[in-house]
Design an enzyme around this catalytic site. Structure first.
Site, PDB file in Angstrom:
ATOM      1  N   HIS A 155       0.813  -1.221   0.000  1.00  0.00           N
ATOM      2  CA  HIS A 155       0.000   0.000   0.000  1.00  0.00           C
ATOM      3  C   HIS A 155       0.842   1.266   0.000  1.00  0.00           C
ATOM      4  O   HIS A 155       0.334   2.351  -0.239  1.00  0.00           O
ATOM      5  CB  HIS A 155      -0.935   0.001   1.219  1.00  0.00           C
ATOM      6  CG  HIS A 155      -2.011  -1.039   1.132  1.00  0.00           C
ATOM      7  ND1 HIS A 155      -3.320  -0.735   0.857  1.00  0.00           N
ATOM      8  CD2 HIS A 155      -1.952  -2.394   1.236  1.00  0.00           C
ATOM      9  CE1 HIS A 155      -4.033  -1.855   0.813  1.00  0.00           C
ATOM     10  NE2 HIS A 155      -3.227  -2.873   1.049  1.00  0.00           N
ATOM     11  N   ASP A 365       3.478   9.794  -0.748  1.00  0.00           N
ATOM     12  CA  ASP A 365       2.321   8.998  -0.342  1.00  0.00           C
ATOM     13  C   ASP A 365       2.075   7.909  -1.381  1.00  0.00           C
ATOM     14  O   ASP A 365       2.114   8.193  -2.586  1.00  0.00           O
ATOM     15  CB  ASP A 365       1.077   9.890  -0.235  1.00  0.00           C
ATOM     16  CG  ASP A 365       0.159   9.452   0.892  1.00  0.00           C
ATOM     17  OD1 ASP A 365       0.119   8.246   1.174  1.00  0.00           O
ATOM     18  OD2 ASP A 365      -0.514  10.317   1.489  1.00  0.00           O
TER      19      ASP A 365
HETATM   20  O1  F6P Z   1      -0.469   1.526   4.008  1.00  0.00           O
HETATM   21  C1  F6P Z   1      -0.384   2.446   5.014  1.00  0.00           C
HETATM   22  C2  F6P Z   1      -1.025   1.925   6.278  1.00  0.00           C
HETATM   23  O2  F6P Z   1      -0.494   0.705   6.697  1.00  0.00           O
HETATM   24  C3  F6P Z   1      -2.549   1.813   6.082  1.00  0.00           C
HETATM   25  O3  F6P Z   1      -3.073   0.692   6.615  1.00  0.00           O
HETATM   26  C4  F6P Z   1      -3.062   2.952   6.886  1.00  0.00           C
HETATM   27  O4  F6P Z   1      -3.228   4.045   6.045  1.00  0.00           O
HETATM   28  C5  F6P Z   1      -2.000   3.320   7.853  1.00  0.00           C
HETATM   29  O5  F6P Z   1      -0.791   2.870   7.287  1.00  0.00           O
HETATM   30  C6  F6P Z   1      -2.245   2.783   9.217  1.00  0.00           C
HETATM   31  O6  F6P Z   1      -1.115   2.771   9.971  1.00  0.00           O
HETATM   32  P1  F6P Z   1      -1.029   2.062  11.371  1.00  0.00           P
HETATM   33  O7  F6P Z   1      -1.529   0.662  11.210  1.00  0.00           O
HETATM   34  O8  F6P Z   1       0.422   2.129  11.726  1.00  0.00           O
HETATM   35  O9  F6P Z   1      -1.885   2.866  12.288  1.00  0.00           O
END
Ligand code: F6P
Length: 457
Positions: A155, A365
């Protein structure tokens, strides 16, 4: 049809747990349509963590989660995932650190996932692993004898080999990605980054095509699968929130008729908030006619608070907001309203709908779904304008936004001024063009195209 088994660090169980971000929205949407199982971390720690997952069935989806030992979780999540891989993949060598014991914890958590997941996989399942927390998982599942098709979707961005090389164990992670049947990225640029990494690690042993890598007699599918949003759901949600949501009503009342510039981001240095605050200050400095006429609201829920770089950015933003308000605020006007608060997704879409200008200016991003949600949330009769960083994956698709370099604060200030003054006809034209793109590159296209490519590999 093959059962989908989605795997990610966080899971989002409707009515039980909320996971932030696009990954959760995308995976939930795929599972709601296709059914299947979602496997991940429960959100809890247990020091004697066994490998027996807990399961719960909701909305036709089986959720299976495991607890993780806290001694492992800290170096896994705050260490290797978010102080090593995250800055590396977002081109932030300044925030990057490497600690071999954190990499060991990363591998140990991936092994715990593999050991708990392998017995749940049935013949004919398709396994779809998500994101940087779980890069070695496919290879570990293979070592446990899992023969299902396994795909991985990243992602976040994938950097070029020139940057990737600063990670001492980069070659191991590139080899792990090459154990999947299909590896998907958000954009062509990320795909190019991965191809450069495969070339750097395997040299002439690998033959790299635009959609396939041939390596040691194996074929690995590769591709760009830009994640989308559910346009109709967001449009409906935003319209309803604008009419009925108490928080949206309070936000609008607080504006006293001023134009609203709105940013909604997790508090993360990759979101370019320091640069954005500086650009807004430049806007006020260079446009005295706007003083008292605009409000900038930045919603930035706290994230990864135990990682040093996140604490530093928080301090910097508090200082920047205080500085601008100290200089420009009046008895009846606060130029910047900066909130470290989270709101329900429906309320946020209502906020987005009320904004005259969506300000989405990350310095890097993978995709940025706020940009897409901003467009989907607008009233088509009177839409707001979007100022979008060309460093966001979504800028490849939303070419009718006002695209800016987030480091160029004069250019961003100019774009903000242009957005504030944009005539209705131009706003409508740009909005319509972006909606067309969002409808084509929808959330269902994302998971359907990934799953059908994986079935072919
Ligand atoms: O891909 C980025 C990501 O892992 C998405 O799941 C989300 O946007 C964000 O980071 C969430 O981060 P965390 O799980 O560290 O709160």
């Amino acid at each position: 049809m093959s059962r989908l088994v989605a795997v990610s660090n966080r899971v989002c169980i409707p009515g039980y747990s909320i996971a932030p971000g696009g990954l959760a929205v995308g995976v939930l949407s795929a599972l709601r349509q296709l059914g299947g199982m979602w496997f991940g971390w429960s959100g809890n720690h247990r020091d004697d963590a066994g490998v027996e997952p807990e399961t719960i069935d909701k909305e036709g989806i089986r959720f299976a989660t495991i607890d993780l030992p806290s001694a492992r979780f800290e170096p896994f999540y705050n260490g290797f995932c978010n102080a090593t891989l995250w800055p590396l993949h977002h081109y932030f060598p300044g925030a990057f650190r490497y600690d071999a014991s954190e990499f060991e914890a990363y591998m140990a958590v991936n092994r715990a996932f593999a050991n708990a997941l392998a017995p749940l996989i049935q013949d004919g399942d398709t396994v779809w692993v998500h994101d940087y927390h779980l890069i070695p998982l496919g290879s570990l599942l293979r070592q446990l004898g899992v023969r299902a098709r396994i795909g991985h979707f990243l992602h976040i961005p994938y950097p070029n080999i020139a940057v990737l090389r600063i990670l001492p164990v980069y070659a191991e992670l590139v080899r792990d990605l090459c154990q999947y049947d299909l590896v998907g990225f958000q954009t062509e640029e990320d795909l190019e980054g991965f191809s450069s990494a495969v070339k750097g690690v395997f040299r002439d042993e690998a033959s790299i095509g635009s959609d396939r890598i041939e390596l040691a007699g194996r074929r690995i599918g590769i591709g760009a699968f830009p994640i989308g949003v559910d346009v109709d759901v967001i449009a409906r949600q935003a319209g309803a929130a604008a009419r009925e949501d108490e928080q949206v009503r309070r936000l609008v009342a607080g504006l006293l008729g001023r134009k609203l510039l709105l940013g909604v981001d997790r508090l993360d240095y990759s979101k370019g908030l320091v640069e954005r605050f500086a650009s807004y200050r430049t806007l006020l400095e260079s446009s005295p006619e706007l003083l008292g006429k605009v409000s900038y609201i930045q919603i930035a829920p706290l994230s990864r608070i135990n990682v040093a770089a996140y604490a530093e950015i928080r301090d910097a933003l508090e200082r920047a907001a205080g500085h601008t308000n100290g200089q420009y605020a009046d008895t009846d006007w606060t130029p910047v309203r900066y909130l470290n608060k989270d709101f329900p997704h429906a309320t946020l879409s209502g906020f987005l709908r009320m904004a005259n200008v969506g300000v989405v200016t990350p310095v890097r991003d993978g995709m940025n779904l706020v940009a897409k949600e901003f467009v989907a949330a607008q009233d088509p009769e009177d839409p707001g304008a979007l100022v979008l960083s060309s460093m966001a994956g979504s800028a490849r698709e939303l070419t009718d936004a006002l695209l800016v370099n987030p480091y160029d604060r004069r250019a961003v200030a100019l774009a903000l001024r242009q957005a504030l003054a944009m005539p209705l006809a131009e706003r409508r034209m740009r909005h319509e063009a972006m909606m067309k793109v969002l409808r084509v590159n929808s959330i269902s296209r994302w998971y359907k195209s990934f799953m059908s490519r994986l079935a072919e590999e």
